[in-house]
Every structure is written in structure tokens, then in C-alpha cells.
Design a protein around this motif. Sequence first.
Motif, PDB file in Angstrom:
ATOM      1  N   VAL A 118     128.218  53.035  24.961  1.00  0.00           N
ATOM      2  CA  VAL A 118     127.254  54.105  25.231  1.00  0.00           C
ATOM      3  C   VAL A 118     125.928  53.860  24.512  1.00  0.00           C
ATOM      4  N   HIS A 119     125.958  53.452  23.253  1.00  0.00           N
ATOM      5  CA  HIS A 119     124.762  53.138  22.459  1.00  0.00           C
ATOM      6  C   HIS A 119     123.679  54.213  22.538  1.00  0.00           C
ATOM      7  N   GLY A 120     124.055  55.439  22.236  1.00  0.00           N
ATOM      8  CA  GLY A 120     123.064  56.501  22.142  1.00  0.00           C
ATOM      9  C   GLY A 120     122.558  57.057  23.456  1.00  0.00           C
ATOM     10  N   CYS A 121     123.112  56.628  24.571  1.00  0.00           N
ATOM     11  CA  CYS A 121     122.663  57.109  25.890  1.00  0.00           C
ATOM     12  C   CYS A 121     123.406  58.402  26.240  1.00  0.00           C
ATOM     13  N   ASP A 161     123.504  53.636  17.759  1.00  0.00           N
ATOM     14  CA  ASP A 161     122.534  52.546  17.586  1.00  0.00           C
ATOM     15  C   ASP A 161     121.850  52.154  18.895  1.00  0.00           C
ATOM     16  N   ARG A 162     120.601  51.754  18.734  1.00  0.00           N
ATOM     17  CA  ARG A 162     119.749  51.193  19.789  1.00  0.00           C
ATOM     18  C   ARG A 162     119.235  52.232  20.779  1.00  0.00           C
ATOM     19  N   GLY A 163     120.068  53.133  21.251  1.00  0.00           N
ATOM     20  CA  GLY A 163     119.642  54.117  22.236  1.00  0.00           C
ATOM     21  C   GLY A 163     119.008  55.340  21.620  1.00  0.00           C
ATOM     22  N   PRO A 164     118.586  56.305  22.469  1.00  0.00           N
ATOM     23  CA  PRO A 164     117.744  57.407  21.996  1.00  0.00           C
ATOM     24  C   PRO A 164     118.460  58.525  21.256  1.00  0.00           C
ATOM     25  N   ASN A 207     143.243  38.350  33.122  1.00  0.00           N
ATOM     26  CA  ASN A 207     143.705  38.643  31.761  1.00  0.00           C
ATOM     27  C   ASN A 207     142.819  39.643  31.012  1.00  0.00           C
ATOM     28  N   ARG A 208     141.689  40.060  31.597  1.00  0.00           N
ATOM     29  CA  ARG A 208     140.814  41.007  30.905  1.00  0.00           C
ATOM     30  C   ARG A 208     139.886  41.708  31.888  1.00  0.00           C
ATOM     31  N   ILE A 209     139.391  42.896  31.465  1.00  0.00           N
ATOM     32  CA  ILE A 209     138.414  43.653  32.245  1.00  0.00           C
ATOM     33  C   ILE A 209     137.311  44.080  31.275  1.00  0.00           C
ATOM     34  N   GLY A 210     136.099  43.570  31.456  1.00  0.00           N
ATOM     35  CA  GLY A 210     134.967  43.900  30.610  1.00  0.00           C
ATOM     36  C   GLY A 210     134.096  44.951  31.275  1.00  0.00           C
ATOM     37  N   ILE A 211     133.796  46.048  30.546  1.00  0.00           N
ATOM     38  CA  ILE A 211     133.060  47.151  31.179  1.00  0.00           C
ATOM     39  C   ILE A 211     131.835  47.586  30.376  1.00  0.00           C
ATOM     40  N   ASP A 212     131.287  46.716  29.524  1.00  0.00           N
ATOM     41  CA  ASP A 212     129.976  46.998  28.938  1.00  0.00           C
ATOM     42  C   ASP A 212     128.935  46.490  29.919  1.00  0.00           C
ATOM     43  N   THR A 213     128.324  47.408  30.662  1.00  0.00           N
ATOM     44  CA  THR A 213     127.350  47.010  31.682  1.00  0.00           C
ATOM     45  C   THR A 213     125.916  47.311  31.238  1.00  0.00           C
ATOM     46  N   GLY A 214     125.682  47.314  29.917  1.00  0.00           N
ATOM     47  CA  GLY A 214     124.335  47.358  29.376  1.00  0.00           C
ATOM     48  C   GLY A 214     123.595  48.658  29.602  1.00  0.00           C
ATOM     49  N   ALA A 215     124.271  49.788  29.381  1.00  0.00           N
ATOM     50  CA  ALA A 215     123.629  51.089  29.622  1.00  0.00           C
ATOM     51  C   ALA A 215     122.347  51.246  28.830  1.00  0.00           C
ATOM     52  N   LEU A 239     126.124  52.978  32.949  1.00  0.00           N
ATOM     53  CA  LEU A 239     127.255  53.255  32.077  1.00  0.00           C
ATOM     54  C   LEU A 239     128.477  53.331  32.972  1.00  0.00           C
ATOM     55  N   THR A 240     129.494  52.544  32.648  1.00  0.00           N
ATOM     56  CA  THR A 240     130.619  52.324  33.560  1.00  0.00           C
ATOM     57  C   THR A 240     131.910  52.925  33.024  1.00  0.00           C
ATOM     58  N   CYS A 241     132.671  53.498  33.938  1.00  0.00           N
ATOM     59  CA  CYS A 241     134.018  54.003  33.656  1.00  0.00           C
ATOM     60  C   CYS A 241     135.006  53.281  34.554  1.00  0.00           C
ATOM     61  N   LEU A 242     135.997  52.661  33.954  1.00  0.00           N
ATOM     62  CA  LEU A 242     137.103  52.043  34.681  1.00  0.00           C
ATOM     63  C   LEU A 242     138.200  53.081  34.865  1.00  0.00           C
ATOM     64  N   VAL A 243     138.646  53.252  36.096  1.00  0.00           N
ATOM     65  CA  VAL A 243     139.722  54.191  36.404  1.00  0.00           C
ATOM     66  C   VAL A 243     140.965  53.393  36.775  1.00  0.00           C
ATOM     67  N   LEU A 244     142.005  53.544  35.982  1.00  0.00           N
ATOM     68  CA  LEU A 244     143.270  52.843  36.211  1.00  0.00           C
ATOM     69  C   LEU A 244     144.361  53.847  36.561  1.00  0.00           C
ATOM     70  N   GLU A 245     145.162  53.479  37.554  1.00  0.00           N
ATOM     71  CA  GLU A 245     146.307  54.321  37.937  1.00  0.00           C
ATOM     72  C   GLU A 245     147.322  53.459  38.675  1.00  0.00           C
ATOM     73  N   ALA A 246     148.586  53.534  38.230  1.00  0.00           N
ATOM     74  CA  ALA A 246     149.640  52.703  38.812  1.00  0.00           C
ATOM     75  C   ALA A 246     149.195  51.239  38.767  1.00  0.00           C
ATOM     76  N   ALA A 247     149.128  50.560  39.924  1.00  0.00           N
ATOM     77  CA  ALA A 247     148.702  49.159  39.960  1.00  0.00           C
ATOM     78  C   ALA A 247     147.347  49.023  40.668  1.00  0.00           C
TER      79      ALA A 247
END
Length: 231
Positions: A21-24, A57-60, A202-210, A216-224
Motif C-alpha cells: 500500500v505504501h501510504g496510498c 513510507d513513500r506515499g502520502p 510456485n509463486r504469485i507476486g501482487i505488488d503492482t506499484g501503487a 493497488l491489487t487484491c488477489l482473490v483465492l477460492e478453492a482451486a
Amino acid sequence: MSIPAPGRLPPGLRVYAIGDVHGCATKLARLHAMVAEDWARRPAERCALVHLGDYVDRGPDSAAVLDRLCGESPVPGAERVHLRGNHEAMMLDSLAAGPGTVAEDVWLWNGGDATLSSYGVCQGPPVLPLRHRALLATMPLRWEAGDYLFVHAGIDPRRPLAAQRNQDLLWIREPFLSWPRPLPKVVVHGHTPCRAPELRPNRIGIDTGAVAGGPLTCLVLEAAQLRFLSV
């Protein structure tokens, strides 16, 4: 739209995982509203709302971000997990060490000056509300559900999960990011900005540089299955 995920969650559980989030604070409020709307439209048996760290940090408006995390959940009754990021770790080190120390210099050089401004000060330690201090002090470094491990930065792929070092959970990039083989768990992480979510076996990266103008990204996981929300 849902797509096949690289792992599976226990039946009845939906996880909303939010990146750095970095202050956003405005983006976080809008994304929380989207999460609430998504849940209201099709609730599940259980919900976990997981934030992956780097709230400050960094954001407003880092102070407003921490205030929101201390407030009511956008999904009433959800389990809430606020993981510690490397920026919270630097902030805590600075607060413990005090003004004029190396720890304070490191924090300020990495965007802590913006956090000070959000508390209305230009120098010296910010006067944090007790609820903010309590939140920062109690943040865990990892959380697991089903086939997934949620951490801020990643893991050292050369070590078993039980032997991971705090430094790696907070700071690692390589060899984690380019590791080509399966890991003990599918790792959901932030820390390393990318233009769009990075979905690998093997991984899911969700820092999309808000904080740098990205979503700003939210990963939604449910079942498979998985899908994304973003603002």
C-alpha cells in the motif's frame, strides 16, 4: 473472471490478499469497498483478508493507512491478517533506536520522511496513537492456508519452511524470484513491484506499484481458482 490457480484452499474459504500500500490510503479505501461489494454479491462460508505488508513510507498518508487497518473490517466477521513488511520493520527499528541513529537514517532514506509528514512532524520520532503502535508490534511475518504461504517478500528456496530467516521473509528477492522448481507452498508475496500480477506455478507476486502510479491489487483465492480486483 476466475482462472485456475496453482494451489487450492480448504473448502468454504475465500482469501482476499492485498499487495503493498505504501501510504496510498485513498486507493486502499476504494479497494476495501470493492472487496466488500464482492463479498456481498457472493459470500462464502469463511473469509480471510490478508494484507502483505509495506503499509507505510513513500506515499502520502501512511498514518491513515494504519488507522484503516485498525478500524472495522470491510468484510464483517472476516479473519484479518496484517503481515509485517520490511518498511514496518525499518520503522520499528527507528522508533526503538531513537533520533540521530543509523536505524533512523535508514528508515528516512527509504521513505520514512513521508510517514513522518503524515503524522504532522518533519523530524524526530512521530507520536503514534497507541493502536498504531500495537498493530505494528504484533504483525506476524507469515500466514498459511491450504497450499499457500503468504509473506511480504518471499522465502529462501534453499531452506525448509521451518528454517526460514526473518530477514528473507521481509527482504528477499533472489534466488526466490527466479527459482524454477516447485516450492513447499505456493508463495503469495509483495515487495518486488511489477506492472501486473506475476502468476507462476510456485509463486504469485501482487505488488503492482501503487505508490508509483500503478494499481493497488487484491488477489482473490477460492478453492482451486483465482481472480484479481484492482484500483
